[in-house]
Design a protein around this motif. Structure first.
Motif, PDB file in Angstrom:
ATOM      1  N   GLY A  12     -12.850 -16.497  -5.690  1.00 45.74           N
ATOM      2  CA  GLY A  12     -12.342 -14.993  -5.641  1.00 45.74           C
ATOM      3  C   GLY A  12     -10.991 -14.821  -5.297  1.00 45.74           C
ATOM      4  N   PHE A  13     -10.229 -14.018  -5.705  1.00 49.94           N
ATOM      5  CA  PHE A  13      -8.890 -13.357  -5.239  1.00 49.94           C
ATOM      6  C   PHE A  13      -8.851 -12.041  -4.967  1.00 49.94           C
ATOM      7  N   ILE A  14      -8.780 -11.826  -3.748  1.00 49.34           N
ATOM      8  CA  ILE A  14      -8.563 -10.062  -3.478  1.00 49.34           C
ATOM      9  C   ILE A  14      -7.109  -9.999  -3.118  1.00 49.34           C
ATOM     10  N   PHE A  15      -6.637  -8.844  -3.506  1.00 49.17           N
ATOM     11  CA  PHE A  15      -5.235  -8.561  -3.247  1.00 49.17           C
ATOM     12  C   PHE A  15      -4.722  -7.098  -3.312  1.00 49.17           C
ATOM     13  N   LEU A  16      -3.751  -6.885  -2.761  1.00 50.00           N
ATOM     14  CA  LEU A  16      -3.152  -5.736  -2.478  1.00 50.00           C
ATOM     15  C   LEU A  16      -2.774  -5.216  -4.058  1.00 50.00           C
ATOM     16  N   GLU A  17      -2.959  -4.002  -4.497  1.00 52.70           N
ATOM     17  CA  GLU A  17      -2.668  -3.644  -5.729  1.00 52.70           C
ATOM     18  C   GLU A  17      -1.226  -3.299  -5.838  1.00 52.70           C
ATOM     19  N   SER A  18      -0.286  -4.098  -6.104  1.00 53.62           N
ATOM     20  CA  SER A  18       1.166  -4.176  -5.974  1.00 53.62           C
ATOM     21  C   SER A  18       1.896  -5.337  -6.651  1.00 53.62           C
ATOM     22  N   TYR A  54     -10.429  -9.255  -7.344  1.00 53.16           N
ATOM     23  CA  TYR A  54     -10.622  -7.837  -6.423  1.00 53.16           C
ATOM     24  C   TYR A  54      -9.495  -7.056  -5.836  1.00 53.16           C
ATOM     25  N   SER A  55      -9.487  -6.088  -6.865  1.00 52.56           N
ATOM     26  CA  SER A  55      -7.959  -5.246  -6.287  1.00 52.56           C
ATOM     27  C   SER A  55      -8.287  -4.179  -5.461  1.00 52.56           C
ATOM     28  N   VAL A  56      -7.221  -4.188  -4.473  1.00 50.14           N
ATOM     29  CA  VAL A  56      -7.271  -3.184  -3.467  1.00 50.14           C
ATOM     30  C   VAL A  56      -6.249  -2.271  -3.335  1.00 50.14           C
ATOM     31  N   ALA A  69      -2.662  -2.950   6.606  1.00 49.51           N
ATOM     32  CA  ALA A  69      -4.238  -2.755   7.100  1.00 49.51           C
ATOM     33  C   ALA A  69      -5.161  -3.218   6.441  1.00 49.51           C
ATOM     34  N   MET A  70      -4.632  -3.831   5.062  1.00 43.17           N
ATOM     35  CA  MET A  70      -5.713  -4.492   4.287  1.00 43.17           C
ATOM     36  C   MET A  70      -6.109  -5.787   5.021  1.00 43.17           C
TER      37      MET A  70
END
Length: 461
Positions: free
Chosen positions: A194-200, A224-226, A256-257
């Motif tokens: 899994g790769f969760i990341f700030l959408e940037s 998993y885009s945030v 804050a992410m």
């Protein structure tokens, strides 16, 4: 013809006195203004201008504040303790960006006329926007372990530097660590990462390499885009993680992410010792955000922990204890504070190199670019600077390699603080460097007339 009226003698005398006072006030104001201009010019001539693009406000302030404090305080300490660098004071000035790309570009435009020695953007988005400006304005960019990974290729990006390691190096270190725990990366075949990341731009930067690893080792990547507005929620993302049950989770978060993700992972029962953040997802606040349940969370790091270093004690003595820092006393020498200090060590060493190479005391951006291209901080030099065992040596930075690809180590949150749990992890250069070269080539081809390097190279000192 009517005679002109003649004012009484007393009135004329009053008018003359008033006129004299106006002249005197005008002369005084002009003198003061002239003195201020001369003082400003003298400061510019007698100091080295180092602007810091920082963000002490907004949703990313939790990460930005300690780094800004560390960057500022090390340079302030050099001024207080040593009188600057090479006998020249540093003129340190912050420009607030709020981690906003538009504001960051405005900061660049506002500082470039003051002839900065180097600019620290502290945002991948800002870095990407000012890269084309650097060669035109002749100002080097130091995007320390962030920004465009391909800018490590010095022949294509002569004004951009990103030591000690690129994001792609960082991802390769994470994969090497996972491989060590799995008994080899080939054991990941058929599993999910899994790769969760700030959408940037920052969050998406390592994805090309991650997809290549998936292809090479036969695992599946779940993204998993945030979005920025979801940073302090993430409920949907972690419900998906719970459904997908990835063998490992990797995080490219910021602000804050990070603490929210750690908290959500704990709430959803994800094994924290299989959750790894890049070095920007490992502040003390990130660990604290998950409470005791965050125990076991991992992240990469490349700087030392705590205050037990002579140089940090000098910062405390000369800056913090004298009330010349904005750091809260109980947050002095936390991880991201030390990260900011590390950043300023690179700045200071580049300036020292520039002074040696140019023979000048007040160096320009063009001089400091040469200083960055000869950056070489050995184990002995770290010790000499008061940072024994604080960081891995930086070597291999030159006019073709603007990074050095230094190692990092894995740290783990023990419920109250970060603890170093691994030796130095080397990046997978054999996989990373060819991809960097290809990415740099692609960037240059898309930008017609891109200013590639033509100057001769200096030898590392």
């Amino acid at each position: 013809m009517q005679k002109p009226e003649i004012a009484p003698t007393g009135v004329n005398e009053g008018r003359n006195a008033m006129k004299a006072r106006h002249i005197l006030v005008g002369m005084t104001c002009a003198s003061l203004l002239g003195a201020a201009v001369l003082a400003s010019q003298a400061q510019a001539q007698d100091s080295i201008y180092v602007p810091l693009l920082t963000y002490r406000t907004g949703p990313y302030a939790g990460s930005g504040i300690p780094i800004a404090n560390g960057m500022h305080d090390y340079l302030a300490m050099l001024n207080e303790r040593d009188g600057g660098i090479g006998g020249v004071k540093l003129n340190v000035e912050e420009c607030e960006t709020g981690y906003d790309t538009k504001k960051g570009v405005e900061c660049w435009e506002s500082v470039k006329g003051k002839k900065p020695a180097v600019v620290n953007p502290y945002s991948t988005g800002i870095t990407l926007q000012i890269i084309p400006k650097a060669a035109v304005d002749k100002i080097p960019i130091l995007s320390m372990a962030y920004g465009l990974s391909a800018s490590a290729v010095g022949k294509d990006f002569p004004w951009v530097f990103n030591p000690p390691a690129t994001y792609w190096d960082g991802l390769s270190m994470v994969m090497r660590y996972i491989g060590g725990k799995e008994g080899g990366l080939e054991k990941l075949k058929g599993k999910t990462i899994g790769f969760i990341f700030l959408e940037s731009p920052y969050g998406r930067e390592p994805l090309p390499l991650l997809q290549q690893f998936a292809k090479d080792y036969g695992f599946t990547v779940k993204e998993y885009s945030v979005a920025g507005k979801e940073m302090q929620d993430q409920s949907a993302q972690w419900l998906s993680v719970r459904r997908d049950r990835p063998a490992w989770m990797i995080m490219w978060g910021w602000g804050a992410m990070n603490p929210t993700a750690v908290k959500r992972a704990a709430e959803n029962g994800y094994p924290m010792d299989h959750f790894i953040g890049i070095w920007w997802s490992g502040s003390d606040d990130d660990g604290r955000g998950g409470g005791q349940e965050a125990k076991g969370y991992l992240s990469l790091n490349f700087n030392g922990l705590g205050a037990n270093y002579p140089a940090l004690q000098d910062i405390k003595k000369h800056v913090v204890d004298k009330g010349k820092s904005q750091v809260e006393k109980d947050k002095f020498a936390e991880n991201f504070y030390n990260r900011g200090v590390y950043n300023s060590v690179l700045v200071a060493e580049a300036i020292r190199n520039a002074q040696k190479l140019s023979g000048k005391k007040v160096v320009t951006g063009e001089d400091v670019r040469r200083g960055l291209e000869t950056l070489n901080i050995s184990e002995a030099r770290w010790k000499e600077l008061g940072f024994a065992n604080f960081a891995a040596p930086i070597s291999g930075v030159n006019c073709t390699d603007h990074n050095g690809h230094a190692p990092a180590y894995m740290q783990q949150w023990d419920g109250a603080k970060w603890v170093k749990i691994s030796d130095w992890i080397q990046p997978m250069r054999d996989k990373v460097r060819p991809m960097l070269e290809e990415a740099a080539k692609e960037y240059v081809e898309k930008n017609t007339g891109w200013p590639k390097r033509t100057e001769a190279c200096d030898k590392s000192s």
